[in-house]
Design an enzyme around this catalytic site. Structure first.
Site, short mmCIF file in Angstrom:
data_model
loop_
_atom_site.label_atom_id
_atom_site.label_comp_id
_atom_site.label_asym_id
_atom_site.label_seq_id
_atom_site.Cartn_x
_atom_site.Cartn_y
_atom_site.Cartn_z
N ARG A 193 1.92 3.14 9.37
CA ARG A 193 1.08 3.88 10.33
C ARG A 193 1.89 4.46 11.49
O ARG A 193 1.38 5.32 12.22
CB ARG A 193 -0.02 2.97 10.89
CG ARG A 193 -1.09 2.59 9.87
CD ARG A 193 -2.20 1.79 10.53
NE ARG A 193 -3.28 1.47 9.63
CZ ARG A 193 -3.35 0.39 8.86
NH1 ARG A 193 -2.36 -0.48 8.88
NH2 ARG A 193 -4.39 0.18 8.06
N LYS B 97 4.96 -9.87 9.28
CA LYS B 97 4.32 -8.86 10.14
C LYS B 97 2.81 -9.06 10.12
O LYS B 97 2.14 -8.96 11.13
CB LYS B 97 4.71 -7.48 9.64
CG LYS B 97 3.80 -6.36 10.00
CD LYS B 97 4.23 -5.72 11.27
CE LYS B 97 3.44 -4.51 11.71
NZ LYS B 97 2.42 -4.01 10.86
N ASP B 98 2.27 -9.33 8.91
CA ASP B 98 0.84 -9.59 8.77
C ASP B 98 0.66 -11.11 8.69
O ASP B 98 0.40 -11.68 7.63
CB ASP B 98 0.31 -8.90 7.51
CG ASP B 98 0.49 -7.40 7.59
OD1 ASP B 98 -0.38 -6.74 8.17
OD2 ASP B 98 1.53 -6.89 7.13
N GLN C 217 -2.61 -12.60 7.44
CA GLN C 217 -2.76 -12.30 6.00
C GLN C 217 -1.99 -13.30 5.16
O GLN C 217 -2.45 -13.76 4.11
CB GLN C 217 -2.26 -10.88 5.73
CG GLN C 217 -2.12 -10.54 4.26
CD GLN C 217 -1.76 -9.09 4.05
OE1 GLN C 217 -2.61 -8.22 4.14
NE2 GLN C 217 -0.49 -8.81 3.79
N HIS D 112 9.10 -3.02 3.58
CA HIS D 112 8.77 -3.15 2.17
C HIS D 112 10.04 -3.37 1.33
O HIS D 112 10.06 -4.21 0.43
CB HIS D 112 8.11 -1.85 1.65
CG HIS D 112 6.81 -1.50 2.32
ND1 HIS D 112 6.68 -0.41 3.14
CD2 HIS D 112 5.60 -2.09 2.29
CE1 HIS D 112 5.44 -0.32 3.58
NE2 HIS D 112 4.76 -1.34 3.09
N HIS E 77 8.85 1.63 3.89
CA HIS E 77 9.85 1.57 4.95
C HIS E 77 10.72 0.35 4.67
O HIS E 77 10.52 -0.35 3.66
CB HIS E 77 9.18 1.52 6.33
CG HIS E 77 8.13 0.44 6.48
ND1 HIS E 77 8.42 -0.90 6.38
CD2 HIS E 77 6.78 0.52 6.68
CE1 HIS E 77 7.32 -1.60 6.54
NE2 HIS E 77 6.30 -0.78 6.72
N GLN F 20 -10.28 -3.28 1.68
CA GLN F 20 -9.78 -3.92 2.90
C GLN F 20 -9.80 -3.00 4.11
O GLN F 20 -9.38 -3.38 5.19
CB GLN F 20 -8.38 -4.49 2.68
CG GLN F 20 -7.27 -3.48 2.57
CD GLN F 20 -5.96 -4.13 2.19
OE1 GLN F 20 -5.82 -4.72 1.11
NE2 GLN F 20 -4.98 -4.08 3.08
N MET G 2 0.84 -1.20 0.00
CA MET G 2 0.00 0.00 0.00
C MET G 2 0.87 1.25 0.00
O MET G 2 0.38 2.37 0.22
CB MET G 2 -0.93 0.00 1.22
CG MET G 2 -1.91 -1.17 1.17
SD MET G 2 -3.34 -0.96 2.22
CE MET G 2 -2.57 -0.93 3.83
N GLY G 3 2.18 1.08 -0.24
CA GLY G 3 3.05 2.24 -0.37
C GLY G 3 3.47 2.84 0.96
O GLY G 3 3.32 2.26 2.02
P1 AMP Z 1 1.46 -2.82 3.51
O1 AMP Z 1 1.98 -1.75 2.60
O2 AMP Z 1 1.43 -2.42 4.95
O3 AMP Z 1 0.17 -3.43 3.01
O4 AMP Z 1 2.52 -3.99 3.46
C1 AMP Z 1 2.94 -4.55 2.25
C2 AMP Z 1 3.75 -5.78 2.54
O5 AMP Z 1 4.84 -5.43 3.38
C3 AMP Z 1 2.94 -6.86 3.29
O6 AMP Z 1 3.30 -8.13 2.80
C4 AMP Z 1 3.40 -6.66 4.71
O7 AMP Z 1 3.30 -7.84 5.50
C5 AMP Z 1 4.85 -6.27 4.51
N1 AMP Z 1 5.34 -5.56 5.68
C6 AMP Z 1 4.75 -4.51 6.32
N2 AMP Z 1 5.47 -4.17 7.41
C7 AMP Z 1 6.52 -5.02 7.47
C8 AMP Z 1 7.63 -5.18 8.37
N3 AMP Z 1 7.79 -4.41 9.42
N4 AMP Z 1 8.51 -6.17 8.10
C9 AMP Z 1 8.35 -6.98 7.04
N5 AMP Z 1 7.34 -6.88 6.16
C10 AMP Z 1 6.43 -5.92 6.37
#
Ligand code: AMP
Length: 296
Positions: free
Chosen positions: A181, A143-144, A147, A31, A28, A55, A24-25
């Protein structure tokens, strides 16, 4: 790197082994670790940025979700992305999709219970990406954790020939799991949020000392979080990594997961516990402050 907005453009640029990183961009290091892993194993690395309205359970969370495309373009290119796919909502779904993917069972507890419709939104989007892009490997963060189980189950049940790879949790220098977040936390909430990872690490230590009762570990987490009144706990659970079902005694791979609200921001975190080896996976800590706060 090319930045594109339609499925046709993505398909025209893909060749050889395709690695897909859905996001979702507001990138960090979590990603970036997925993009870097994809680079090692793929001829074409496709990264998607799509803040998926399906979602989001709460409109305020969707509206305030951090976004900065210019920053993400630079970071994605540096990390080795070949195709950055940034579709409009209308490109992705037209109108609200008539077809929704419901992953029964694995999507019902924890995040599924707290955020009705969340996993149907995730599974529908990811299924659409798998169908249109046909990746060889797709990279998701642990982390998720739930999911990851939902996506794996969906991919298996719908016979996608994609390997769904789960990657380590990347943490800030003090242990807080990286999340886009986190930038919405004020200083006081940021400090309180640390109780989430601290409590999980305390439970991981107890697990490594030989304890296999979920209730005992949950109590360790709860006692620590109870001392921090800025954290409103939503759930603390131990679940199988295979089907996300709750377990009382740990006899195969599980994750100990928590969700809580801190200063109006909803955060989740977990540790993976492997009773076979007796080792808890606490993820990887950065050695320097995260780029989330303006560093490079
Ligand atoms: P998001 O942009 O939050 O939807 O995350 C995109 C992808 O990055 C998902 O597969 C998350 O599980 C992964 N992700 C988010 N935060 C972390 C983290 N701290 N460490 C590893 N992967 C992450």
């Amino acid at each position: 790197m090319r930045t594109v907005s339609t499925f046709d453009e993505v398909r025209a640029l893909c060749e050889g082994r395709i690695g897909l990183v859905p996001t979702m961009g507001f990138f960090h290091e979590g990603h970036l670790s997925l993009i870097e892993a994809a680079c090692k194993e793929s001829d074409t690395v496709v990264v998607t940025i799509f803040v998926n309205p399906l979602q989001f359970h709460e409109t305020s969370d969707l509206d305030t979700y951090p976004r900065d495309l210019d920053r993400d373009v630079t970071l994605a290119e540096t990390a080795g992305c070949d195709v950055l796919f940034v579709p409009e909502v209308s490109t992705m779904f037209g109108t609200i999709p008539v077809t929704r993917i419901e992953v029964a069972g694995v999507a019902d507890g924890m995040e599924g219970a707290a955020r009705p419709g969340h996993f149907a939104g995730v599974a529908t989007l990811v299924a659409k990406l798998f169908s249109a892009i046909r990746p060889d490997t797709a990279y998701f963060g642990r982390k998720d954790a739930q999911q990851l189980v939902v996506v794996r189950t969906m991919a298996r049940d719908l016979s996608y020939s994609v390997e769904v790879r789960g990657m380590p949790i990347i943490r800030e220098t003090d242990g807080l799991a990286l999340s886009s977040r986190n930038v919405r936390l004020d200083a006081e909430s940021r400090s309180a949020a640390l109780a989430l990872s601290d409590s999980l690490f305390a439970a991981a230590d107890v697990f490594e000392s030989g304890v296999r009762s979920s209730d005992t570990l949950i109590d360790v987490v709860r006692e620590r979080l109870d001392t921090q009144d800025k954290v409103a706990v939503e759930y603390i659970e131990v679940a199988n990594t295979s089907d996300a079902a709750s377990v009382e005694r740990m006899d195969r791979d599980v994750f100990l997961a928590i969700a809580g609200r801190v200063g109006g921001v909803r955060l989740i975190d977990n540790v993976h516990l492997d009773p076979g080896s007796g080792v808890a996976d606490r993820g990887v800590r950065l050695g320097v402050p995260s780029i989330l706060y303006g560093g490079t």
